[in-house]
Design a protein around this motif. Sequence first.
Motif, PDB file in Angstrom:
ATOM      1  N   ASN A   1       0.824  -1.353   0.172  1.00 28.43           N
ATOM      2  CA  ASN A   1      -0.087   0.267   0.147  1.00 28.43           C
ATOM      3  C   ASN A   1       0.923   1.277  -0.003  1.00 28.43           C
ATOM      4  OD1 ASN A   1      -1.545   2.150   0.594  1.00 28.43           O
ATOM      5  ND2 ASN A   1      -2.936   1.028   2.062  1.00 28.43           N
ATOM      6  N   ASN A   2       0.716   2.071  -1.178  1.00 27.70           N
ATOM      7  CA  ASN A   2       1.730   3.220  -1.106  1.00 27.70           C
ATOM      8  C   ASN A   2       0.646   4.305  -1.077  1.00 27.70           C
ATOM      9  OD1 ASN A   2       3.470   5.033  -1.586  1.00 27.70           O
ATOM     10  ND2 ASN A   2       3.960   4.694  -3.728  1.00 27.70           N
ATOM     11  N   SER A   3       0.631   5.424  -0.255  1.00 28.37           N
ATOM     12  CA  SER A   3      -0.092   6.545  -0.008  1.00 28.37           C
ATOM     13  C   SER A   3       0.565   7.503   0.568  1.00 28.37           C
ATOM     14  CB  SER A   3      -1.380   5.970   0.924  1.00 28.37           C
ATOM     15  OG  SER A   3      -0.825   6.047   2.336  1.00 28.37           O
ATOM     16  N   ILE A   4      -0.023   8.709   0.256  1.00 25.94           N
ATOM     17  CA  ILE A   4       0.455  10.098   0.825  1.00 25.94           C
ATOM     18  C   ILE A   4      -0.682  10.734   1.341  1.00 25.94           C
ATOM     19  CG2 ILE A   4       0.257  11.305  -1.461  1.00 25.94           C
ATOM     20  CD1 ILE A   4       3.001  12.684  -0.530  1.00 25.94           C
TER      21      ILE A   4
ATOM     22  N   GLY B   1       5.455  24.907  12.499  1.00 32.03           N
ATOM     23  CA  GLY B   1       5.471  26.061  11.719  1.00 32.03           C
ATOM     24  C   GLY B   1       4.500  25.598  10.323  1.00 32.03           C
ATOM     25  N   ILE B   2       4.754  26.372   9.322  1.00 31.54           N
ATOM     26  CA  ILE B   2       3.898  26.123   8.185  1.00 31.54           C
ATOM     27  C   ILE B   2       4.987  25.471   7.088  1.00 31.54           C
ATOM     28  CG2 ILE B   2       2.785  27.402   6.236  1.00 31.54           C
ATOM     29  CD1 ILE B   2       2.309  29.673   8.231  1.00 31.54           C
ATOM     30  N   ALA B   3       4.229  24.416   6.261  1.00 35.08           N
ATOM     31  CA  ALA B   3       4.848  23.970   4.995  1.00 35.08           C
ATOM     32  C   ALA B   3       4.032  23.889   4.030  1.00 35.08           C
ATOM     33  CB  ALA B   3       5.393  22.429   5.660  1.00 35.08           C
ATOM     34  N   THR B   4       4.663  24.056   2.838  1.00 30.74           N
ATOM     35  CA  THR B   4       4.050  24.304   1.597  1.00 30.74           C
ATOM     36  C   THR B   4       4.327  23.158   0.840  1.00 30.74           C
ATOM     37  OG1 THR B   4       3.506  26.481   1.908  1.00 30.74           O
ATOM     38  CG2 THR B   4       2.962  25.375  -0.289  1.00 30.74           C
ATOM     39  N   TYR B   5       3.425  22.249   0.055  1.00 34.77           N
ATOM     40  CA  TYR B   5       3.604  21.093  -0.841  1.00 34.77           C
ATOM     41  C   TYR B   5       3.029  21.326  -2.119  1.00 34.77           C
ATOM     42  CZ  TYR B   5       4.389  19.143   3.749  1.00 34.77           C
ATOM     43  OH  TYR B   5       4.851  18.841   4.964  1.00 34.77           O
ATOM     44  N   ASP B   6       4.007  21.129  -3.206  1.00 29.22           N
ATOM     45  CA  ASP B   6       3.458  21.083  -4.544  1.00 29.22           C
ATOM     46  C   ASP B   6       2.772  19.771  -4.763  1.00 29.22           C
ATOM     47  OD1 ASP B   6       3.351  20.755  -7.338  1.00 29.22           O
ATOM     48  OD2 ASP B   6       4.865  21.757  -7.591  1.00 29.22           O
ATOM     49  N   LEU B   7       1.243  19.883  -5.016  1.00 29.25           N
ATOM     50  CA  LEU B   7       0.224  18.584  -5.132  1.00 29.25           C
ATOM     51  C   LEU B   7       0.376  18.240  -6.369  1.00 29.25           C
ATOM     52  CD1 LEU B   7      -1.985  16.939  -4.003  1.00 29.25           C
ATOM     53  CD2 LEU B   7      -3.648  18.946  -4.997  1.00 29.25           C
TER      54      LEU B   7
ATOM     55  N   TYR C   1       2.152   9.154  -9.260  1.00 27.03           N
ATOM     56  CA  TYR C   1       1.113   8.209  -9.253  1.00 27.03           C
ATOM     57  C   TYR C   1       0.535   8.193 -10.740  1.00 27.03           C
ATOM     58  CZ  TYR C   1       0.974   7.812  -4.350  1.00 27.03           C
ATOM     59  OH  TYR C   1       1.309   7.810  -3.077  1.00 27.03           O
ATOM     60  N   ASP C   2       1.406   8.831 -11.627  1.00 25.28           N
ATOM     61  CA  ASP C   2       0.945   8.966 -13.279  1.00 25.28           C
ATOM     62  C   ASP C   2       0.830   7.595 -13.989  1.00 25.28           C
ATOM     63  OD1 ASP C   2      -0.118  10.360 -15.424  1.00 25.28           O
ATOM     64  OD2 ASP C   2       1.894  10.579 -16.128  1.00 25.28           O
ATOM     65  N   GLY C   3      -0.010   7.091 -14.662  1.00 22.31           N
ATOM     66  CA  GLY C   3      -0.179   5.844 -15.220  1.00 22.31           C
ATOM     67  C   GLY C   3      -0.557   4.692 -14.444  1.00 22.31           C
TER      68      GLY C   3
ATOM     69  N   HIS D   1      -3.181   2.667 -11.335  1.00 16.70           N
ATOM     70  CA  HIS D   1      -4.443   2.570 -11.203  1.00 16.70           C
ATOM     71  C   HIS D   1      -4.390   3.072  -9.715  1.00 16.70           C
ATOM     72  CE1 HIS D   1      -6.244   0.417 -14.516  1.00 16.70           C
ATOM     73  NE2 HIS D   1      -4.962  -0.198 -14.687  1.00 16.70           N
ATOM     74  N   ILE D   2      -5.322   4.103  -9.424  1.00 17.37           N
ATOM     75  CA  ILE D   2      -5.377   4.737  -8.077  1.00 17.37           C
ATOM     76  C   ILE D   2      -6.813   5.088  -7.642  1.00 17.37           C
ATOM     77  CG2 ILE D   2      -3.337   5.753  -8.363  1.00 17.37           C
ATOM     78  CD1 ILE D   2      -4.863   8.378  -8.621  1.00 17.37           C
ATOM     79  N   SER D   3      -6.864   5.332  -6.175  1.00 17.48           N
ATOM     80  CA  SER D   3      -8.142   5.717  -5.822  1.00 17.48           C
ATOM     81  C   SER D   3      -7.857   7.287  -4.940  1.00 17.48           C
ATOM     82  CB  SER D   3      -8.821   4.685  -4.764  1.00 17.48           C
ATOM     83  OG  SER D   3      -8.225   4.649  -3.585  1.00 17.48           O
ATOM     84  N   ILE D   4      -8.946   7.902  -5.117  1.00 16.00           N
ATOM     85  CA  ILE D   4      -8.669   9.396  -4.479  1.00 16.00           C
ATOM     86  C   ILE D   4      -9.804   9.588  -3.534  1.00 16.00           C
ATOM     87  CG2 ILE D   4      -8.336  11.879  -5.177  1.00 16.00           C
ATOM     88  CD1 ILE D   4      -7.211  11.196  -7.533  1.00 16.00           C
ATOM     89  N   SER D   5      -9.546  10.089  -2.566  1.00 10.10           N
ATOM     90  CA  SER D   5     -10.565  10.422  -1.391  1.00 10.10           C
ATOM     91  C   SER D   5     -10.223  11.895  -0.872  1.00 10.10           C
ATOM     92  CB  SER D   5     -10.570   9.245  -0.344  1.00 10.10           C
ATOM     93  OG  SER D   5     -11.416   9.610   0.617  1.00 10.10           O
ATOM     94  N   ILE D   6     -11.036  12.376  -0.845  1.00  6.15           N
ATOM     95  CA  ILE D   6     -11.113  13.988  -0.213  1.00  6.15           C
ATOM     96  C   ILE D   6     -12.158  14.125   0.769  1.00  6.15           C
ATOM     97  CG2 ILE D   6     -11.522  16.348  -0.726  1.00  6.15           C
ATOM     98  CD1 ILE D   6     -10.597  16.059  -3.702  1.00  6.15           C
ATOM     99  N   LYS D   7     -11.568  14.694   1.880  1.00  3.84           N
ATOM    100  CA  LYS D   7     -12.392  14.973   2.947  1.00  3.84           C
ATOM    101  C   LYS D   7     -12.384  16.473   3.713  1.00  3.84           C
ATOM    102  CE  LYS D   7     -11.332  13.250   7.308  1.00  3.84           C
ATOM    103  NZ  LYS D   7     -11.056  12.531   8.246  1.00  3.84           N
TER     104      LYS D   7
END
Length: 60
Positions: free
Chosen positions: A5-8, A28-34, A41-43, A45-51
């Motif tokens: 299981n590979n997740s972020i 502190g504050i950290a900013t990530y490049d989504l 994960y390009d190419g 098969h994934i699942s995406i969940s937003i909460k």
Amino acid sequence: MAKRNNSIQFKGLLNTEVMEITEEDKNGIATYDLLDELKFYDGKHISISIKEDLPVQPKE
């Protein structure tokens, strides 16, 4: 069959204009490049969940 299981996970403010997520915690504050994170994960098969967490008003 075994599987890996590979997740972020991010928890913060999403800014779709620049595809960034800003997290704030006790360190502190950290900013990530989504977009960069999604490219991993390009190419694949994934699942995406937003909460979103919203407050619930108590009964008066």
